[in-house]
Design a protein around this motif. Structure first.
Motif, PDB file in Angstrom:
ATOM      1  N   UNK A 109     -45.378  -1.206 -15.578  1.00 56.57           N
ATOM      2  CA  UNK A 109     -45.489  -0.123 -15.845  1.00 56.57           C
ATOM      3  C   UNK A 109     -45.329   0.610 -14.739  1.00 56.57           C
ATOM      4  N   UNK A 110     -45.326   0.468 -13.576  1.00 58.40           N
ATOM      5  CA  UNK A 110     -45.219   0.232 -12.263  1.00 58.40           C
ATOM      6  C   UNK A 110     -43.767   0.886 -11.720  1.00 58.40           C
ATOM      7  N   UNK A 117     -49.390   9.060 -12.175  1.00 56.97           N
ATOM      8  CA  UNK A 117     -50.240   8.565 -10.722  1.00 56.97           C
ATOM      9  C   UNK A 117     -51.441   7.584 -10.856  1.00 56.97           C
ATOM     10  N   UNK A 118     -51.187   7.554 -12.931  1.00 56.81           N
ATOM     11  CA  UNK A 118     -52.645   6.252 -12.665  1.00 56.81           C
ATOM     12  C   UNK A 118     -51.579   5.476 -13.990  1.00 56.81           C
ATOM     13  N   UNK A 119     -51.234   3.919 -13.571  1.00 58.29           N
ATOM     14  CA  UNK A 119     -50.957   2.980 -14.268  1.00 58.29           C
ATOM     15  C   UNK A 119     -51.633   2.114 -14.649  1.00 58.29           C
ATOM     16  N   UNK A 120     -51.071   1.402 -16.044  1.00 61.48           N
ATOM     17  CA  UNK A 120     -52.259   0.132 -16.007  1.00 61.48           C
ATOM     18  C   UNK A 120     -51.641  -0.816 -15.232  1.00 61.48           C
ATOM     19  N   UNK A 121     -51.810  -1.768 -15.557  1.00 64.18           N
ATOM     20  CA  UNK A 121     -51.318  -3.516 -15.124  1.00 64.18           C
ATOM     21  C   UNK A 121     -52.196  -4.270 -16.032  1.00 64.18           C
ATOM     22  N   UNK A 122     -51.552  -5.841 -16.073  1.00 64.62           N
ATOM     23  CA  UNK A 122     -51.843  -6.499 -16.584  1.00 64.62           C
ATOM     24  C   UNK A 122     -52.480  -7.901 -15.265  1.00 64.62           C
ATOM     25  N   UNK A 123     -53.531  -8.918 -15.738  1.00 66.37           N
ATOM     26  CA  UNK A 123     -54.000  -9.256 -14.687  1.00 66.37           C
ATOM     27  C   UNK A 123     -53.242 -10.113 -13.878  1.00 66.37           C
ATOM     28  N   UNK A 124     -51.733 -10.550 -14.344  1.00 65.19           N
ATOM     29  CA  UNK A 124     -50.888 -10.950 -13.723  1.00 65.19           C
ATOM     30  C   UNK A 124     -50.366 -10.591 -12.722  1.00 65.19           C
ATOM     31  N   UNK A 125     -49.860  -9.069 -12.944  1.00 64.19           N
ATOM     32  CA  UNK A 125     -49.360  -7.916 -11.775  1.00 64.19           C
ATOM     33  C   UNK A 125     -49.846  -7.704 -11.055  1.00 64.19           C
ATOM     34  N   UNK A 126     -51.206  -7.730 -11.057  1.00 62.23           N
ATOM     35  CA  UNK A 126     -52.468  -7.120 -10.413  1.00 62.23           C
ATOM     36  C   UNK A 126     -52.303  -8.416  -9.193  1.00 62.23           C
TER      37      UNK A 126
END
Length: 134
Positions: A109-110, A117-126
């Protein structure tokens, strides 16, 4: 546990401000999709702190310490805030330009909604973004 990117103009509220405050109120979001992401944040969720603007990039990690509640910066109770605490400054800033170079993050999503301004990530992306900061 969930993972998110939170963005702020450093002139408005920087990671140094969050360190100074120890606990920061993440408020002032006036976009419905970002508001819904704030609503979904849970205590213990992990955050990447992104400085937007001229020198944009992911600069640090933080954590949600209080789940969503009415935003204290407005009387309109449709807007929400969360409390966050600083964790660690990254070894080096990870820019959006650098993130976009990696096919592993192409569906993030980034990359797809980089202005949110507030975007979810999955653990792998993080974890991938954390590794880029090494």
């Amino acid at each position: 546990m969930n993972y998110w990117i939170i963005k702020s103009e450093p002139e408005e509220y920087s990671f140094d401000d969050l360190i100074r405050d120890k606990i920061g109120v993440w408020s002032g979001v006036r976009n419905y999709q970002a508001r819904n992401n704030i609503r979904d944040m849970k205590k213990g969720d992990q955050l990447l702190f992104y400085h937007s603007g001229k020198n944009a990039g992911v600069v640090a990690t933080a954590e949600v310490v209080k789940e969503s509640y009415p935003d204290p910066t407005t009387d309109d109770n449709k807007w929400l805030a969360v409390d966050v605490k600083p964790k660690k400054r990254l070894n080096k800033k990870v820019t959006l330009k650098e993130i976009k170079k990696h096919t592993e993050l192409a569906d993030s999503q980034l990359v797809k909604q980089s202005r949110l301004s507030v975007i979810p990530l999955n653990k792998e992306e993080y974890n991938f973004i954390i590794n880029l900061s090494q």
